[in-house]
Write a protein that holds these residues in place. Structure first.
Motif, short mmCIF file in Angstrom:
data_model
loop_
_atom_site.label_atom_id
_atom_site.label_comp_id
_atom_site.label_asym_id
_atom_site.label_seq_id
_atom_site.Cartn_x
_atom_site.Cartn_y
_atom_site.Cartn_z
N ILE A 4 1.40 -1.35 -0.45
CA ILE A 4 -0.01 0.21 0.11
C ILE A 4 0.87 1.32 0.11
CG2 ILE A 4 -1.97 1.35 1.67
CD1 ILE A 4 -2.70 -1.50 2.15
N CYS A 5 1.40 1.49 0.77
CA CYS A 5 3.47 2.22 0.86
C CYS A 5 3.64 2.59 -0.89
CB CYS A 5 4.02 1.84 1.80
SG CYS A 5 3.35 1.61 3.45
N ARG A 6 3.96 1.59 -0.89
CA ARG A 6 4.43 1.46 -2.30
C ARG A 6 3.77 1.90 -3.24
NH1 ARG A 6 4.01 -0.10 -6.85
NH2 ARG A 6 1.89 -1.04 -6.52
N ALA A 7 2.55 1.72 -3.44
CA ALA A 7 1.60 2.33 -4.40
C ALA A 7 1.44 4.13 -4.77
CB ALA A 7 -0.07 1.51 -4.63
N TYR A 8 1.18 4.35 -2.67
CA TYR A 8 1.02 5.44 -2.56
C TYR A 8 2.24 6.16 -3.02
CZ TYR A 8 0.75 9.31 0.97
OH TYR A 8 0.80 10.75 0.62
N CYS A 9 3.52 5.90 -2.89
CA CYS A 9 4.50 6.56 -3.23
C CYS A 9 4.80 6.75 -4.90
CB CYS A 9 5.67 6.07 -2.91
SG CYS A 9 6.17 6.17 -1.23
N ALA A 10 3.99 5.80 -5.65
CA ALA A 10 4.11 5.62 -6.74
C ALA A 10 2.85 6.80 -7.87
CB ALA A 10 3.84 4.51 -7.28
N ALA A 11 1.80 6.63 -6.41
CA ALA A 11 0.90 8.19 -7.27
C ALA A 11 1.69 9.00 -7.18
CB ALA A 11 -0.35 7.52 -6.23
N LEU A 70 2.50 12.30 -9.86
CA LEU A 70 2.03 13.33 -9.69
C LEU A 70 2.83 14.58 -10.09
CD1 LEU A 70 -0.67 14.98 -9.22
CD2 LEU A 70 -0.22 14.38 -7.13
N GLU A 71 3.92 14.40 -9.29
CA GLU A 71 4.97 15.46 -9.49
C GLU A 71 6.06 15.13 -10.93
OE1 GLU A 71 7.80 13.86 -6.14
OE2 GLU A 71 6.68 14.74 -5.06
N GLY A 72 5.48 14.13 -11.23
CA GLY A 72 6.53 14.43 -12.65
C GLY A 72 5.05 14.67 -13.89
N MET A 73 3.53 15.31 -13.09
CA MET A 73 2.84 15.84 -14.33
C MET A 73 2.91 17.16 -13.98
SD MET A 73 1.60 13.20 -15.96
CE MET A 73 1.15 11.71 -16.26
N ILE A 74 3.03 18.12 -12.48
CA ILE A 74 2.96 19.30 -12.26
C ILE A 74 3.54 19.61 -12.93
CG2 ILE A 74 3.38 20.68 -10.44
CD1 ILE A 74 1.77 18.56 -7.86
N HIS A 75 2.83 20.93 -13.43
CA HIS A 75 3.72 22.03 -14.48
C HIS A 75 5.04 21.33 -15.27
CE1 HIS A 75 1.79 24.56 -11.62
NE2 HIS A 75 2.76 24.07 -10.43
N ALA A 76 4.30 19.87 -16.14
CA ALA A 76 5.62 19.49 -16.86
C ALA A 76 5.19 19.86 -18.48
CB ALA A 76 5.57 17.77 -16.52
N SER A 77 5.77 19.42 -19.41
CA SER A 77 5.89 19.81 -20.63
C SER A 77 4.94 18.35 -20.86
CB SER A 77 7.22 19.59 -21.15
OG SER A 77 7.71 18.62 -21.50
N ALA A 78 4.69 18.54 -21.93
CA ALA A 78 3.51 17.83 -22.43
C ALA A 78 4.61 16.09 -22.65
CB ALA A 78 2.80 18.01 -23.60
N ARG A 112 7.13 15.70 -21.43
CA ARG A 112 7.23 14.78 -20.12
C ARG A 112 6.50 14.13 -19.47
NH1 ARG A 112 11.36 15.00 -16.68
NH2 ARG A 112 10.72 14.27 -14.64
N ARG A 113 4.64 14.56 -19.41
CA ARG A 113 3.90 13.79 -18.96
C ARG A 113 4.10 12.36 -19.80
NH1 ARG A 113 0.96 18.35 -19.24
NH2 ARG A 113 -0.81 18.24 -20.90
N LEU A 114 4.14 12.44 -21.31
CA LEU A 114 3.59 11.10 -21.57
C LEU A 114 4.66 10.37 -20.92
CD1 LEU A 114 2.66 9.11 -23.86
CD2 LEU A 114 3.86 10.23 -25.82
N LEU A 115 6.13 10.48 -21.36
CA LEU A 115 7.69 10.13 -21.00
C LEU A 115 7.02 9.05 -19.68
CD1 LEU A 115 10.62 11.80 -21.61
CD2 LEU A 115 9.63 9.57 -22.95
N VAL A 116 6.46 9.75 -18.11
CA VAL A 116 5.91 9.54 -16.78
C VAL A 116 5.29 8.16 -17.34
CG1 VAL A 116 5.17 9.87 -14.86
CG2 VAL A 116 6.97 12.02 -16.21
N THR A 117 4.07 8.58 -17.79
CA THR A 117 3.03 7.89 -18.36
C THR A 117 3.55 6.42 -18.76
OG1 THR A 117 1.21 9.92 -18.31
CG2 THR A 117 0.97 6.96 -18.95
N LEU A 118 4.89 6.58 -19.78
CA LEU A 118 5.23 5.37 -20.17
C LEU A 118 6.13 4.50 -19.31
CD1 LEU A 118 6.37 6.75 -24.06
CD2 LEU A 118 4.44 4.72 -23.27
N MET A 119 6.94 5.10 -18.49
CA MET A 119 7.30 4.92 -17.44
C MET A 119 6.76 4.18 -16.36
SD MET A 119 10.70 5.19 -18.15
CE MET A 119 11.95 4.77 -16.86
N SER A 120 5.84 5.23 -15.69
CA SER A 120 4.75 4.16 -14.62
C SER A 120 4.45 3.15 -15.27
CB SER A 120 3.83 5.70 -14.78
OG SER A 120 2.60 4.79 -13.92
N LEU A 121 3.37 2.15 -16.93
CA LEU A 121 3.19 1.58 -17.10
C LEU A 121 4.28 0.20 -17.17
CD1 LEU A 121 1.08 2.90 -20.41
CD2 LEU A 121 0.02 1.61 -18.53
#
Length: 231
Positions: A129-136, A140-148, A150-159
């Motif tokens: 549960i803690c791991r999932a929370y930290c990943a979220a 979120l930090e990777g998305m805030i004020h990020a370029s389009a 970067r948001r796609l890269l963060v999504t790919l790495m998360s996947l």
């Protein structure tokens, strides 16, 4: 217990003895869902825990304008549907299969009984549960004020982390299952379909993505490198 031997070991079971895992497996009820089926949906009782053995599952919510928002895409070995939440014990999201899936189900009574008899299982649950929370939070930090991009890269790495844990650290490539569409990627990254398609072509030219047509292969070391450069 033979029916579980081909299944990737979930982090929640790591470190447990074969006997302890056997006791957990004995409590698990296996269900098979066809593509497009809902494992649970909005406002269902949050009284069961799920372990994905086979297939891909998307966790979704509905935005105020009525549009579907994909929150996560989950691969085999993932624990989901956590019911350890404050307030009303109802589902605030829905879980839908993107391909045929096999899911193990534990009721709340099962989980409490297993925690009482196998304390290490309770510790693993808390850690997961803690791991999932930290990943979220990381996403979120990777998305805030990020370029389009970067948001796609963060999504790919998360996947990649969800579908094949540790693949990035091992320097592997990952072929996204065909059931994950560019529309799904755009949805998760908070982009429109046209922007996501354009960026996917850019990332192909930069060596982050491979494959032809709808096939997408993520070259994880290059994706991580570009993510570190794009600060």
């Amino acid at each position: 217990m033979e029916r579980f031997w081909h299944i990737p070991l979930s982090p929640v079971l790591e470190g447990l003895s074969e006997r302890e895992r056997g006791r957990i497996y004995a409590q698990v009820r296996l269900l098979r869902y066809p593509c497009g089926a809902f494992i649970y949906t909005f406002d269902d009782p949050a009284d069961q825990l799920y372990l994905l053995y086979q297939g891909i599952v998307k966790i979704i919510t509905i935005l105020p304008d009525g549009k579907e928002q994909v929150l996560e895409l989950l691969g085999p070995g993932t624990l989901f549907g956590q019911f350890f939440q404050p307030g009303p014990r109802r589902r605030r999201t829905a879980a839908q299969t993107l391909e045929e899936a096999v899911v193990g189900v534990l009721t709340e009574a099962d989980v409490l009984s297993l925690i009482g008899s196998i304390p290490a299982f309770g510790v693993r649950l808390i850690q997961e549960i803690c791991r999932a929370y930290c990943a979220a939070i990381d996403r979120l930090e990777g998305m805030i004020h990020a370029s389009a991009q970067r948001r796609l890269l963060v999504t790919l790495m998360s996947l990649a982390a969800s579908i094949r844990p540790g693949a990035s650290e091992r320097g592997e490539t990952l072929t996204l299952p065909a059931c994950i569409t560019q529309e799904d990627l755009a949805n998760m990254a908070g982009l429109n379909r046209a922007t996501a398609s354009r960026l996917i072509n850019v990332l192909r030219r930069r060596g982050v993505l491979g494959g032809r047509g709808r096939e997408l292969i993520i070259h994880l070391p290059r994706a991580r490198q570009l993510l570190e450069e794009d600060v």
